[in-house]
Write an enzyme that holds these catalytic residues in place. Sequence first.
Site: not given
Ligand code: PLP
Length: 388
Positions: A74-75, A154, A182, A202, A204, A240, A328
């Site tokens: 997601g990042t 989040n 989220q 994302s 996970h 890949t 994070c």
């Molecule tokens: N954006 C939000 C709102 C999130 O909660 C998160 C992860 O906690 C991310 C982005 C980042 O996603 P990823 O963990 O897949 O990098």
Amino acid sequence: MKEKRIIYLDNAATTPVKPEVLDAMIPFFTDSFGNPSSLYSIGQNSKDAIKNARGQVAALIGANAAEIFFTGSGTESDNWAFIGAAMWKRPKGQHVITSAIEHHALMHSAEYLEKEGFDVTYLPVDSEGFVSPDDLKNALREDTTVVSVMYANNEIGTLQPIEELCGITHERGALFHTDAVQALGNVPLDVKKLGVDMMSLSSHKIYGPKGVGALYVRKGISLPTYMHGGAQESGKRAGTENLTGIIGFGKAAELAGENLDSHIEKLRGLRDYFIEKVMTEISDVRVNGSLDKRLPGNVNFTFKYIEGEAILLLLDMAGIAVSTGSACSSASLTPSHVLSAIGVPSEDIHGSIRFTMGDFTTKEDLDYAAEELKAAVEKLRSISSLSN
Ligand code: PLP
């Protein structure tokens, strides 16, 4: 020795991979391991599996498969969307807009753009975490090119009026991105109805594997290439593919779509049950964020006079996993920028804890967590100089 069961109440940080997801992934580690770019059968088999997964992810947000680009997280999707679009539109203007409560993936992308000479407006939020459409209207300028506001926060779970914010942005000719990491699998999402140009996702957070994400890019928007190299992801994001990860993400998305209504209903029920229990059994506690427009499985409490980290550690000793903020930032001691933005006093921010429920959470888990939480709060308050 019997392994201690973990009461996992940090589903916003990550979720376990569901057995059906793992089953879908396994053959692609060993037997069907072909490179999707190879022309022989096992390569083409992998290519077909990715195509299938792209369709599964697209279906969960009402997109066309061709509008889904797989990424590493997601990042990465946030970085690609916000920085990529701002750089692409730079000749038109150097002003971008976001909110004060974004995830660090977006926040730090905005800070990077500032260092590159962009002017960034951080929209404030009210005491429940909502961005005001009027504030957005007032912030938009001739030289604004991109607006990014997250769908669901989040930390406090607040759901933004994305359709309205997107409409306002489009009236002024700028692009609109939303971080729906989220929201995915927790809220019905329809990109066509919302009208957004880009959406970050994302795997996970929806019972898929870690290290795989996606960026939805609306048809007709030719976002510049993010990773240069081979022709993967329509030549936009070379490298890949994470074959097993993508297949797992696809399966997780399919399951999330099938179970969406019951998942939402269950999580809402658990969340409200837990809020009620904690509010009646523990004194000097408040819920942060909106009680109404909120992620179904999110609760964020502030317990006055004590440190969230201390509560977290006591709960951990009782086998309960929770968070003091976003995963994070929980390792850093800087107070949450989200709680600051909604006006929680700095001494109270440190006493905040996030509980996030998921598909595997039970009422019994919450009864146990509430009991241990009460004991932890009482113990810490009895030794806290602040509560005397
Ligand atoms: N954006 C939000 C709102 C999130 O909660 C998160 C992860 O906690 C991310 C982005 C980042 O996603 P990823 O963990 O897949 O990098």
